[in-house]
Design a protein around this motif. Structure first.
Motif, PDB file in Angstrom:
ATOM      1  N   TYR A 173      34.280  46.028  40.134  1.00  0.00           N
ATOM      2  CA  TYR A 173      35.330  47.048  40.159  1.00  0.00           C
ATOM      3  C   TYR A 173      35.809  47.346  41.579  1.00  0.00           C
ATOM      4  N   LEU A 174      34.901  47.553  42.501  1.00  0.00           N
ATOM      5  CA  LEU A 174      35.307  47.911  43.862  1.00  0.00           C
ATOM      6  C   LEU A 174      36.076  46.789  44.540  1.00  0.00           C
ATOM      7  N   ARG A 196      39.550  46.725  42.858  1.00  0.00           N
ATOM      8  CA  ARG A 196      40.333  47.906  43.269  1.00  0.00           C
ATOM      9  C   ARG A 196      40.858  47.760  44.691  1.00  0.00           C
ATOM     10  N   LYS A 197      40.030  47.256  45.589  1.00  0.00           N
ATOM     11  CA  LYS A 197      40.471  47.058  46.969  1.00  0.00           C
ATOM     12  C   LYS A 197      41.610  46.040  47.027  1.00  0.00           C
ATOM     13  N   ILE A 249      40.513  49.705  35.918  1.00  0.00           N
ATOM     14  CA  ILE A 249      41.649  49.541  36.831  1.00  0.00           C
ATOM     15  C   ILE A 249      42.853  50.340  36.328  1.00  0.00           C
ATOM     16  N   GLN A 255      39.342  45.876  33.344  1.00  0.00           N
ATOM     17  CA  GLN A 255      40.766  46.178  33.232  1.00  0.00           C
ATOM     18  C   GLN A 255      40.992  47.645  32.868  1.00  0.00           C
ATOM     19  N   TYR A 296      42.306  53.882  37.113  1.00  0.00           N
ATOM     20  CA  TYR A 296      42.514  54.094  38.545  1.00  0.00           C
ATOM     21  C   TYR A 296      44.010  54.173  38.863  1.00  0.00           C
ATOM     22  N   LEU A 297      44.800  53.244  38.319  1.00  0.00           N
ATOM     23  CA  LEU A 297      46.245  53.264  38.569  1.00  0.00           C
ATOM     24  C   LEU A 297      46.871  54.568  38.067  1.00  0.00           C
ATOM     25  N   ARG A 302      46.409  57.411  40.486  1.00  0.00           N
ATOM     26  CA  ARG A 302      47.176  57.341  41.736  1.00  0.00           C
ATOM     27  C   ARG A 302      48.525  58.035  41.638  1.00  0.00           C
ATOM     28  N   LEU A 346      43.667  45.279  44.669  1.00  0.00           N
ATOM     29  CA  LEU A 346      44.834  45.890  44.046  1.00  0.00           C
ATOM     30  C   LEU A 346      45.530  46.843  45.022  1.00  0.00           C
ATOM     31  N   ASN A 347      44.760  47.632  45.737  1.00  0.00           N
ATOM     32  CA  ASN A 347      45.334  48.538  46.732  1.00  0.00           C
ATOM     33  C   ASN A 347      46.094  47.757  47.800  1.00  0.00           C
TER      34      ASN A 347
END
Length: 114
Positions: free
Chosen positions: A99-100, A103-104, A10, A7, A13-14, A17, A106-107
């Motif tokens: 994670y990957l 993340r995918k 993530i 989390q 990462y957010l 962006r 989530l995208n």
């Protein structure tokens, strides 16, 4: 990777962006608390089973995200939240994996709702 580590990754990462017209947040619903403090939080509106992330999009659209590590599963209260979300027609996603993978997924969700 543990769920809390996933989390955090993530969230980082957010943040990177820097999306406009988009907000996300976490409701701190986990952890060990005294009975008295749990009662206080409940009176203040904290709901057991609340998803890990709430995404808010333009036009007041809300999306719930539950993050699970590869071997994670929903608790009874998380399943109840999921079912009520379905009844209310509030999008609810379970992102599970490394994670990957998360993340995918989530995208894909952001692209769909942005």
């Amino acid at each position: 990777m543990k769920e809390y580590q996933l989390q955090i990754a993530i969230i980082n990462y957010l943040k990177s962006r820097k999306l406009e017209k988009f907000r996300f947040f976490h409701v701190p619903n986990q952890g060990i608390r005294s009975v008295k403090y749990k009662s206080l939080l409940s009176k203040m509106g904290l709901k057991a089973g609340c998803p890990d992330l709430i995404l808010e999009f333009k036009g007041g659209r809300i999306v719930y995200i539950e993050i699970k590590a590869k071997k994670g599963s929903l608790s009874k209260l998380q399943k109840i939240w999921q079912n009520v979300s379905k009844t209310l027609e509030t999008p609810y996603y379970i992102l599970k994996g490394d994670y990957l993978d998360v993340r995918k997924s989530l995208n894909d969700i952001i692209t769909k709702h942005y």
